[in-house]
Design an enzyme around this catalytic site. Sequence first.
Site, PDB file in Angstrom:
ATOM      1  N   HIS A 104     -21.885  30.841 -15.948  1.00  0.00           N
ATOM      2  CA  HIS A 104     -20.707  31.986 -15.429  1.00  0.00           C
ATOM      3  C   HIS A 104     -20.909  33.110 -16.634  1.00  0.00           C
ATOM      4  CE1 HIS A 104     -17.032  33.504 -14.085  1.00  0.00           C
ATOM      5  NE2 HIS A 104     -16.244  32.326 -14.391  1.00  0.00           N
TER       6      HIS A 104
ATOM      7  N   ARG B 200     -19.724  34.479  -6.145  1.00  0.00           N
ATOM      8  CA  ARG B 200     -19.460  33.248  -6.712  1.00  0.00           C
ATOM      9  C   ARG B 200     -19.976  32.180  -5.515  1.00  0.00           C
ATOM     10  NH1 ARG B 200     -14.459  30.678  -9.558  1.00  0.00           N
ATOM     11  NH2 ARG B 200     -15.440  31.678 -11.267  1.00  0.00           N
TER      12      ARG B 200
ATOM     13  N   ARG C  54      -8.874  33.837 -11.653  1.00  0.00           N
ATOM     14  CA  ARG C  54      -8.920  34.977 -12.791  1.00  0.00           C
ATOM     15  C   ARG C  54     -10.019  35.736 -12.290  1.00  0.00           C
ATOM     16  NH1 ARG C  54      -5.822  31.070 -14.274  1.00  0.00           N
ATOM     17  NH2 ARG C  54      -7.345  29.874 -13.496  1.00  0.00           N
ATOM     18  N   THR C  55     -11.216  35.074 -11.926  1.00  0.00           N
ATOM     19  CA  THR C  55     -12.468  35.883 -12.015  1.00  0.00           C
ATOM     20  C   THR C  55     -12.338  36.833 -10.682  1.00  0.00           C
ATOM     21  OG1 THR C  55     -13.585  33.708 -12.841  1.00  0.00           O
ATOM     22  CG2 THR C  55     -15.041  35.484 -11.933  1.00  0.00           C
TER      23      THR C  55
ATOM     24  N   LYS D 229     -19.798  30.695  10.791  1.00  0.00           N
ATOM     25  CA  LYS D 229     -20.556  30.630  12.008  1.00  0.00           C
ATOM     26  C   LYS D 229     -22.148  30.423  12.007  1.00  0.00           C
ATOM     27  CE  LYS D 229     -17.864  34.628  13.608  1.00  0.00           C
ATOM     28  NZ  LYS D 229     -18.063  36.036  14.305  1.00  0.00           N
TER      29      LYS D 229
HETATM   30  N1  ASP Z   1     -12.644  28.982 -14.436  1.00  0.00           N
HETATM   31  C1  ASP Z   1     -13.767  28.528 -14.701  1.00  0.00           C
HETATM   32  C2  ASP Z   1     -15.009  28.259 -13.954  1.00  0.00           C
HETATM   33  O1  ASP Z   1     -14.862  28.782 -12.813  1.00  0.00           O
HETATM   34  C3  ASP Z   1     -13.547  27.041 -15.439  1.00  0.00           C
HETATM   35  C4  ASP Z   1     -13.327  26.016 -14.464  1.00  0.00           C
HETATM   36  O2  ASP Z   1     -13.086  25.991 -13.267  1.00  0.00           O
HETATM   37  O3  ASP Z   1     -12.724  24.918 -14.984  1.00  0.00           O
HETATM   38  O4  ASP Z   1     -15.917  27.831 -14.329  1.00  0.00           O
END
Ligand code: ASP
Length: 331
Positions: A158, A130, A79-80, A109
């Site tokens: 987050h 991320r 999703r993100t 590398k």
């Molecule tokens: N998608 C969310 C996160 O990246 C929650 C999860 O992974 O459970 O933190």
Amino acid sequence: MMPIELKPLFNLESMRREPKFTNGFYQQDILSVDQFDRDMLSYLFTRSLEMEEMARVAGTCDLLKAYTLACVFYEPSTRTSASFIAAMERLGGKVIPITQGIQYSSVSKGESLIDTMLTLEQYSDIIVLRHPEIGSVARAAKYANVPIINAGDGTGEHPTQALLDLFTLRKELGTLDGLRIAMVGDLRNGRTVHSLTKLLMKYDVSLRFVSPDVLRLPLNLMNELIDKGINVRETDNVQDVIGDMDALYVTRIQRERFADLAQYEEVKDCFEITTELMQQAKEKMIVMHPLPRVGEIHYNVDKDPRAAYFRQVQNGMFLRMALLASVLGQA
Ligand code: ASP
């Protein structure tokens, strides 16, 4: 030989990129929810609603046509990453997606995170990052010369998930002050829980934390809540609280964060939201989840109008459209 005629290629004056708004978001790194006050949040929510309206009426626009986003994920995401890409594209912007895993980038590398950032900023105006280590995104932001958005740093924060969670609560329930919210599941490792809890401290809410003992909310957050005078309680049983709540924020037990997998096995099935359990909830209560779910909400709960988690997913795109445009000075 004919002389080569060299006329200017561009009329740069007519193409100049200018910020339209230089408010508190302009060119800022977005690293933690601590950066936001209530006014900024309400500004962002108003812009997100405008984005939703635009997407409904026109689908796309060219607000960010002149901008490029590098989307860099060193940890899995559905999703993100997809919603940042969708957000940028709906606003007419360009995307460099590095989301297929670090094994396909020069990190495999031995390239450092900082060098990767210093490289990607040569191609882009903003970076979404991320990374599995707490604090790594803030460290990258110190070196980078374009704004960096934290899309999750290990078990740390987050922030954009928390923003979209708060936006969803506001949209679904019409207010934030006065709400009674239960957070359920892996409260120790869930960075979305950490960020959302910090944001909710800015409002007059009551919070219930439901988890097995080993997965309780970190003590520093609990102490902060108590210092702020927030009405809080902890339990290990959803049934204790569900009847009284306006929202249930359910999270998965995060297998990948356990050093001892035997301990994971002990707690992995500790909560299940079923249609029977939903009968005990208020008619107007909503169920949220940052997703992915791995069994903690039964599929047949999805039909219940109170199941808000896929509406929450869509809100994420609108919110990220608003955030990208604001940081780039276009909203
Ligand atoms: N998608 C969310 C996160 O990246 C929650 C999860 O992974 O459970 O933190």
